[in-house]
Write a protein that holds these residues in place. Structure first.
Motif, PDB file in Angstrom:
ATOM      1  N   LEU A  96       2.462  -1.589   8.024  1.00 19.83           N
ATOM      2  CA  LEU A  96       1.386  -1.470   9.004  1.00 19.83           C
ATOM      3  C   LEU A  96       1.933  -1.462  10.421  1.00 19.83           C
ATOM      4  N   SER A  97       2.967  -2.258  10.674  1.00 23.58           N
ATOM      5  CA  SER A  97       3.578  -2.281  11.999  1.00 23.58           C
ATOM      6  C   SER A  97       4.229  -0.943  12.322  1.00 23.58           C
ATOM      7  N   ALA A  98       4.908  -0.359  11.333  1.00 26.57           N
ATOM      8  CA  ALA A  98       5.532   0.951  11.548  1.00 26.57           C
ATOM      9  C   ALA A  98       4.477   2.016  11.818  1.00 26.57           C
ATOM     10  N   ASP A  99       3.366   1.962  11.088  1.00 29.19           N
ATOM     11  CA  ASP A  99       2.282   2.917  11.327  1.00 29.19           C
ATOM     12  C   ASP A  99       1.697   2.739  12.721  1.00 29.19           C
ATOM     13  N   ALA A 100       1.552   1.486  13.143  1.00 28.90           N
ATOM     14  CA  ALA A 100       0.992   1.230  14.474  1.00 28.90           C
ATOM     15  C   ALA A 100       1.910   1.761  15.563  1.00 28.90           C
ATOM     16  N   ARG A 101       3.219   1.546  15.400  1.00 28.58           N
ATOM     17  CA  ARG A 101       4.163   2.046  16.410  1.00 28.58           C
ATOM     18  C   ARG A 101       4.174   3.570  16.448  1.00 28.58           C
ATOM     19  N   ALA A 102       4.003   4.184  15.282  1.00 26.73           N
ATOM     20  CA  ALA A 102       3.988   5.648  15.214  1.00 26.73           C
ATOM     21  C   ALA A 102       2.611   6.232  15.523  1.00 26.73           C
ATOM     22  N   LYS A 103       1.627   5.356  15.745  1.00 25.27           N
ATOM     23  CA  LYS A 103       0.256   5.771  16.074  1.00 25.27           C
ATOM     24  C   LYS A 103      -0.321   6.676  14.990  1.00 25.27           C
ATOM     25  N   ARG A 104      -0.121   6.254  13.731  1.00 30.46           N
ATOM     26  CA  ARG A 104      -0.684   7.000  12.617  1.00 30.46           C
ATOM     27  C   ARG A 104      -1.559   6.079  11.779  1.00 30.46           C
ATOM     28  N   ILE A 105      -2.499   6.676  11.090  1.00 34.92           N
ATOM     29  CA  ILE A 105      -3.402   5.915  10.235  1.00 34.92           C
ATOM     30  C   ILE A 105      -2.671   5.557   8.943  1.00 34.92           C
ATOM     31  N   PRO A 106      -2.703   4.298   8.522  1.00 32.87           N
ATOM     32  CA  PRO A 106      -2.034   3.925   7.270  1.00 32.87           C
ATOM     33  C   PRO A 106      -2.595   4.717   6.093  1.00 32.87           C
ATOM     34  N   SER A 107      -1.741   5.009   5.137  1.00 35.17           N
ATOM     35  CA  SER A 107      -2.162   5.760   3.963  1.00 35.17           C
ATOM     36  C   SER A 107      -3.145   4.935   3.137  1.00 35.17           C
ATOM     37  N   PRO A 108      -3.951   5.600   2.296  1.00 31.58           N
ATOM     38  CA  PRO A 108      -4.874   4.846   1.432  1.00 31.58           C
ATOM     39  C   PRO A 108      -4.158   3.828   0.557  1.00 31.58           C
ATOM     40  N   GLU A 109      -2.951   4.163   0.102  1.00 35.29           N
ATOM     41  CA  GLU A 109      -2.203   3.222  -0.736  1.00 35.29           C
ATOM     42  C   GLU A 109      -1.842   1.959   0.045  1.00 35.29           C
ATOM     43  N   VAL A 110      -1.414   2.143   1.295  1.00 40.72           N
ATOM     44  CA  VAL A 110      -1.064   0.990   2.127  1.00 40.72           C
ATOM     45  C   VAL A 110      -2.303   0.160   2.439  1.00 40.72           C
ATOM     46  N   GLN A 111      -3.405   0.826   2.742  1.00 39.42           N
ATOM     47  CA  GLN A 111      -4.643   0.100   3.016  1.00 39.42           C
ATOM     48  C   GLN A 111      -5.090  -0.700   1.795  1.00 39.42           C
ATOM     49  N   ALA A 112      -4.954  -0.097   0.618  1.00 41.93           N
ATOM     50  CA  ALA A 112      -5.343  -0.801  -0.606  1.00 41.93           C
ATOM     51  C   ALA A 112      -4.457  -2.013  -0.843  1.00 41.93           C
ATOM     52  N   LYS A 113      -3.159  -1.848  -0.613  1.00 42.18           N
ATOM     53  CA  LYS A 113      -2.227  -2.960  -0.807  1.00 42.18           C
ATOM     54  C   LYS A 113      -2.533  -4.094   0.164  1.00 42.18           C
ATOM     55  N   ALA A 114      -2.816  -3.742   1.422  1.00 42.19           N
ATOM     56  CA  ALA A 114      -3.123  -4.767   2.419  1.00 42.19           C
ATOM     57  C   ALA A 114      -4.429  -5.479   2.085  1.00 42.19           C
ATOM     58  N   ALA A 115      -5.431  -4.709   1.663  1.00 43.55           N
ATOM     59  CA  ALA A 115      -6.718  -5.316   1.315  1.00 43.55           C
ATOM     60  C   ALA A 115      -6.571  -6.252   0.119  1.00 43.55           C
ATOM     61  N   TRP A 116      -5.796  -5.822  -0.881  1.00 40.48           N
ATOM     62  CA  TRP A 116      -5.586  -6.662  -2.062  1.00 40.48           C
ATOM     63  C   TRP A 116      -4.815  -7.924  -1.690  1.00 40.48           C
ATOM     64  N   ALA A 117      -3.849  -7.788  -0.780  1.00 42.91           N
ATOM     65  CA  ALA A 117      -3.061  -8.951  -0.360  1.00 42.91           C
ATOM     66  C   ALA A 117      -3.941  -9.981   0.334  1.00 42.91           C
ATOM     67  N   ILE A 118      -4.893  -9.518   1.135  1.00 41.94           N
ATOM     68  CA  ILE A 118      -5.798 -10.447   1.818  1.00 41.94           C
ATOM     69  C   ILE A 118      -6.659 -11.195   0.806  1.00 41.94           C
ATOM     70  N   VAL A 119      -7.229 -10.461  -0.140  1.00 41.02           N
ATOM     71  CA  VAL A 119      -8.091 -11.094  -1.142  1.00 41.02           C
ATOM     72  C   VAL A 119      -7.288 -12.056  -2.010  1.00 41.02           C
ATOM     73  N   ARG A 120      -6.067 -11.670  -2.352  1.00 43.12           N
ATOM     74  CA  ARG A 120      -5.232 -12.563  -3.163  1.00 43.12           C
ATOM     75  C   ARG A 120      -4.883 -13.827  -2.386  1.00 43.12           C
ATOM     76  N   GLY A 121      -4.580 -13.681  -1.091  1.00 45.66           N
ATOM     77  CA  GLY A 121      -4.294 -14.854  -0.276  1.00 45.66           C
ATOM     78  C   GLY A 121      -5.474 -15.806  -0.228  1.00 45.66           C
ATOM     79  N   GLU A 122      -6.674 -15.251  -0.093  1.00 38.26           N
ATOM     80  CA  GLU A 122      -7.874 -16.096  -0.085  1.00 38.26           C
ATOM     81  C   GLU A 122      -8.061 -16.780  -1.438  1.00 38.26           C
ATOM     82  N   ALA A 123      -7.727 -16.069  -2.521  1.00 40.43           N
ATOM     83  CA  ALA A 123      -7.843 -16.664  -3.855  1.00 40.43           C
ATOM     84  C   ALA A 123      -6.859 -17.818  -4.025  1.00 40.43           C
ATOM     85  N   ILE A 124      -5.656 -17.654  -3.506  1.00 42.92           N
ATOM     86  CA  ILE A 124      -4.656 -18.724  -3.601  1.00 42.92           C
ATOM     87  C   ILE A 124      -5.139 -19.965  -2.859  1.00 42.92           C
ATOM     88  N   LEU A 125      -5.671 -19.764  -1.661  1.00 44.46           N
ATOM     89  CA  LEU A 125      -6.160 -20.907  -0.883  1.00 44.46           C
ATOM     90  C   LEU A 125      -7.331 -21.597  -1.575  1.00 44.46           C
TER      91      LEU A 125
END
Length: 218
Positions: A96-125
Motif C-alpha cells: 500500500l505504501s508503494a502504491d501511495a508513493r506511485a500515486k496508483r490505486i491498489p489492485s483488487p487483490e491488494v485491497q482484499a488482502k488488506a481488508a482481510w488483514a483488518i478483519v483478522r486483526g479485529e478477530a484476534i483482539l
C-alpha cells in the motif's frame, strides 16, 4: 460421540535477578542475555500465560500418535496469533505504501488482502476465529481529483513571478509543512458535492451507453 485428545499448554515465566558491571544499560542487558547460568532461577506463577490448545488428535489417548486435526485459530495463543499476523500486516503495508508513493490505486487483490488483514486483526483482539477467506470487496471507488504537491509548487512559482505581494519570497521560502498546512485548510473549506454529483451522473450515462452498445453487438 467421538473422542478427541487435546493438548493444552500455558507458559510459565522463569526469571532471575543478577547484577552486572557495564558501561551502559544496553551493555548490561547484553551481558544478562548471554549469561547461561540459571541456577538461581525462580518461577512466576502469577504471570503465567493464557491456556491455549497446542494439539488435537482423533481418538482417546492419541497425542502424537493419532490423526492430528488442525487447531481452530481462536484456540491458539493470542500472542502467537498477533506475532503471525504482524508479517501479513507488514506485507500489506509495504504494498500500500508503494502504491501511495506511485500515486496508483491498489489492485483488487491488494485491497482484499488488506481488508482481510483488518478483519483478522479485529478477530484476534476479540478472541474470535479467523475470518473466512477470501473476503468480498466493497464497491470500487475512484479518485476524482488529487492535490499534488509538485503541481502546487509549480503554481507557487507562477504566482511569485506575477504577484507583487510575494516579491520578497522565493520558491525555497515555502517549506513542505507550509504546503501540508495549505492542503488541510483548502480541503477543509472545499465543497465539491455538486461537482461529484455531476460526474456521478456522467459516469452513470457512460455506463448505460457502454452496456447498451455491448448488448446491441452481442
Amino acid at each position: 460421540m467421538p473422542d478427541y485428545t487435546v493438548e493444552v499448554t500455558y507458559h510459565l515465566p522463569v526469571y532471575r535477578q543478577r547484577s552486572y558491571s557495564a558501561d551502559t544499560p544496553a551493555q548490561a542487558c547484553r551481558l544478562a542475555i548471554e549469561d547461561d547460568g540459571w541456577g538461581d532461577a525462580r518461577e512466576d506463577a502469577d504471570s503465567s500465560g493464557e491456556s491455549h490448545v497446542t494439539g488435537i488428535w482423533e481418538g482417546a489417548d492419541a497425542a502424537y500418535s493419532g490423526q492430528e486435526i488442525p487447531v481452530p485459530s481462536h484456540f491458539a495463543e493470542t500472542v502467537q496469533r498477533k506475532a503471525g499476523h504482524f508479517d501479513m500486516l507488514l506485507d500489506a503495508l509495504r504494498i500500500l505504501s508503494a502504491d501511495a508513493r506511485a500515486k496508483r490505486i491498489p489492485s483488487p487483490e491488494v485491497q482484499a488482502k488488506a481488508a482481510w488483514a483488518i478483519v483478522r486483526g479485529e478477530a484476534i483482539l476479540a478472541g474470535a476465529r479467523d475470518p473466512d477467506d477470501p473476503m468480498r470487496l466493497p464497491p470500487a471507488t475512484f479518485t476524482l481529483a488529487v492535490l499534488d504537491e509538485d503541481r502546487v509548487r509549480r503554481r507557487i512559482a507562477t504566482l511569485l513571478a506575477t504577484d507583487r505581494r510575494f516579491q520578497s519570497l522565493t520558491p525555497q521560502s515555502v517549506h513542505d509543512a507550509d504546503i501540508q498546512a495549505a492542503f488541510a485548510a483548502v480541503t477543509a473549506d472545499a465543497d465539491l458535492s455538486r461537482q461529484v454529483t455531476y460526474h456521478e451522473f456522467q459516469a452513470a450515462y457512460a455506463a448505460l451507453t457502454a452496456a447498451s452498445q455491448r448488448i446491441s453487438q452481442s
